[in-house]
Design an enzyme around this catalytic site. Structure first.
Site, PDB file in Angstrom:
ATOM      1  N   HIS A 233       0.822  -1.216   0.000  1.00  0.00           N
ATOM      2  CA  HIS A 233       0.000   0.000   0.000  1.00  0.00           C
ATOM      3  C   HIS A 233       0.862   1.274   0.000  1.00  0.00           C
ATOM      4  O   HIS A 233       0.740   2.130  -0.874  1.00  0.00           O
ATOM      5  CB  HIS A 233      -0.896   0.029   1.243  1.00  0.00           C
ATOM      6  CG  HIS A 233      -1.755  -1.164   1.429  1.00  0.00           C
ATOM      7  ND1 HIS A 233      -2.904  -1.390   0.707  1.00  0.00           N
ATOM      8  CD2 HIS A 233      -1.650  -2.224   2.269  1.00  0.00           C
ATOM      9  CE1 HIS A 233      -3.480  -2.507   1.093  1.00  0.00           C
ATOM     10  NE2 HIS A 233      -2.737  -3.042   2.039  1.00  0.00           N
TER      11      HIS A 233
HETATM   12  C1  BDR Z   1      -2.871   1.026   5.182  1.00  0.00           C
HETATM   13  O1  BDR Z   1      -3.118   0.626   6.528  1.00  0.00           O
HETATM   14  C2  BDR Z   1      -1.933   0.253   7.155  1.00  0.00           C
HETATM   15  O2  BDR Z   1      -2.072  -0.975   7.790  1.00  0.00           O
HETATM   16  C3  BDR Z   1      -0.856   0.236   6.116  1.00  0.00           C
HETATM   17  O3  BDR Z   1       0.362   0.691   6.672  1.00  0.00           O
HETATM   18  C4  BDR Z   1      -1.360   1.154   5.040  1.00  0.00           C
HETATM   19  O4  BDR Z   1      -0.987   2.480   5.291  1.00  0.00           O
HETATM   20  C5  BDR Z   1      -3.510   0.041   4.239  1.00  0.00           C
HETATM   21  O5  BDR Z   1      -4.882  -0.013   4.461  1.00  0.00           O
END
Ligand code: BDR
Ligand code: CA
Length: 303
Positions: A233
Site C-alpha cells: 500500500h
Molecule cells: C494502510 O493501513 C496500514 O495498515 C498500512 O500501513 C497502510 O498504510 C492500508 O490499508
C-alpha cells in the site's frame, strides 16, 4: 529539475517502512526533509522507534523525526493492525534506535516546515490525525502546501478494515474529512490501486539477490508482512511521486463519512456529472498501476 522535497507523515508499520526504503533509495528524485509520526498500525512509541530504526538502517540520521498524535481526534483510542506484528516491523531484528527524536509536535512542525518551504509536498501513509490537527491549528496552512499524496481509502471497492472503509480512514475518519475539505490538491492512492501493487515471489527473489543490509531488511519485511497482506500500500504512494505515468487516475469529489456507524471512514467518490451535482472535483483518485513496472521500480531503488 532537482529532487522533490517532501515531508513524510506515517505510522511504520511494515509497508510504511518499505515505502521509506523506496523513497530513500531514490535521492535523485525524492528528498525527505522531515518525517512525522502518528499512531496507527501500532502505538505511537513503536511507531517513532520504527521510523528511526529504518532511518538508521539507511544511514539517514540527518532526517528529523517528530512525534505526533497518539490517538484519533474523536476516539479515545485508535485501532491497530495485526498485519505488521507486535513491533510493527514484522519481528525485525533491527536494533533499538539511538538517534534522538526532534523537538516539537508533528502538527506544529508540519505547519512550521510548510511555511518555511513556501510550497510543501506531503506524503501521508497513516491515519491523517497529524495533518488534520495542523490544519485546525493553522487555518492558512493550505496556502503553504502544494499537494498531499495520501495512501488511504477505498473509492470503488470494499474496505480492508470494515466492509466500507480502508484502515487509515477507518482509524480516524474525522481527520480524513478535515484533510479532504481543506482545498489542498490531493492524490488518493487507495485500495482501488494498492490491491494491484502486490509482492510476488519473483520480486522477493530479486531483492534477496541484492547483497546489502537494506535489501536484507526489505526482504524480511516483504516476506513476513507480505504473507499476511501482499499489498504494498504505502510504497505505491511513493511510487506515484516517483513515476505517475505508470498509473491511471480519475478526478472525483471525495467526501469522507464521519458517522459513528458502520460507514465510518467510507470514501464517497463522485465522478459523473450527475453525482458531482455542480461541485468541483477535489481529488485525483488513482485507479490502476502497471504492477510489473511498480515492482521493477522498487527493486531498482534497492539496488
Ligand atoms: C494502510 O493501513 C496500514 O495498515 C498500512 O500501513 C497502510 O498504510 C492500508 O490499508
Ligand atoms: Ca501506513
Amino acid at each position: 529539475m532537482g529532487a522533490l522535497r517532501f515531508l513524510y507523515d506515517c505510522d511504520p508499520g511494515a509497508d510504511d517502512a518499505l515505502a521509506m526504503l523506496l523513497a530513500l533509495g531514490r535521492p535523485d528524485a525524492l528528498d525527505m526533509i522531515a518525517l512525522t509520526c502518528v499512531a496507527g498500525n501500532v502505538g505511537l512509541e513503536p511507531v517513532v522507534n520504527n521510523a528511526r530504526r529504518i532511518l538508521e538502517l539507511c544511514g539517514r540520521r540527518d532526517i528529523p523525526v517528530y512525534s505526533g498524535a497518539a490517538r484519533p481526534i474523536m476516539a479515545s483510542r485508535g485501532r491497530t493492525s495485526i498485519m505488521h506484528g507486535a513491533d510493527g516491523l514484522a519481528g525485525s531484528t533491527l536494533p533499538f534506535p539511538t538517534m534522538p527524536l526532534a523537538d516539537g509536535h508533528a502538527a506544529n512542525e508540519i505547519s512550521r516546515i510548510a511555511r518555511e518551504e513556501g510550497r510543501l509536498h506531503i506524503c501521508a501513509t497513516g491515519p491523517l490525525t497529524n495533518l488534520a490537527l495542523a490544519l485546525l491549528l493553522d487555518p492558512d496552512l493550505p496556502d503553504f502546501i502544494s499537494a498531499i499524496t495520501i495512501m488511504g481509502g477505498a473509492a470503488f471497492c470494499p474496505g480492508n478494515t470494515t466492509p466500507l472503509a480502508e484502515f487509515n480512514f477507518a482509524v480516524d475518519p474525522h481527520a480524513a474529512a478535515i484533510v479532504f475539505d481543506s482545498g489542498i490538491p490531493i492524490t488518493m492512492i487507495g485500495l482501488d490501486v494498492t490491491r494491484q501493487a502486490t509482492v510476488t515471489d519473483n520480486m522477493i527473489r530479486q531483492v534477496q539477490a541484492i547483497d546489502t543490509t537494506v535489501a536484507r531488511e526489505a526482504a524480511h519485511l516483504l516476506i513476513n508482512y507480505g504473507s499476511k497482506d501482499p499489498c504494498l500500500h504505502d510504497p505505491a504512494a511513493i511510487a506515484w511521486m516517483l513515476k505517475p505515468e505508470m498509473f491511471e487516475t480519475v478526478q472525483a469529489h471525495v467526501t469522507i463519512c464521519t458517522d459513528s456507524g458502520p460507514a465510518a471512514g467510507q470514501v464517497v467518490a463522485a465522478v459523473s456529472e450527475r453525482h458531482l451535482a455542480g461541485r468541483t472535483t477535489n481529488c485525483t483518485v488513482v485507479m490502476l498501476v502497471i504492477a510489473e513496472e511498480f515492482r521493477r521500480l522498487f527493486v531498482n531503488a534497492l539496488r
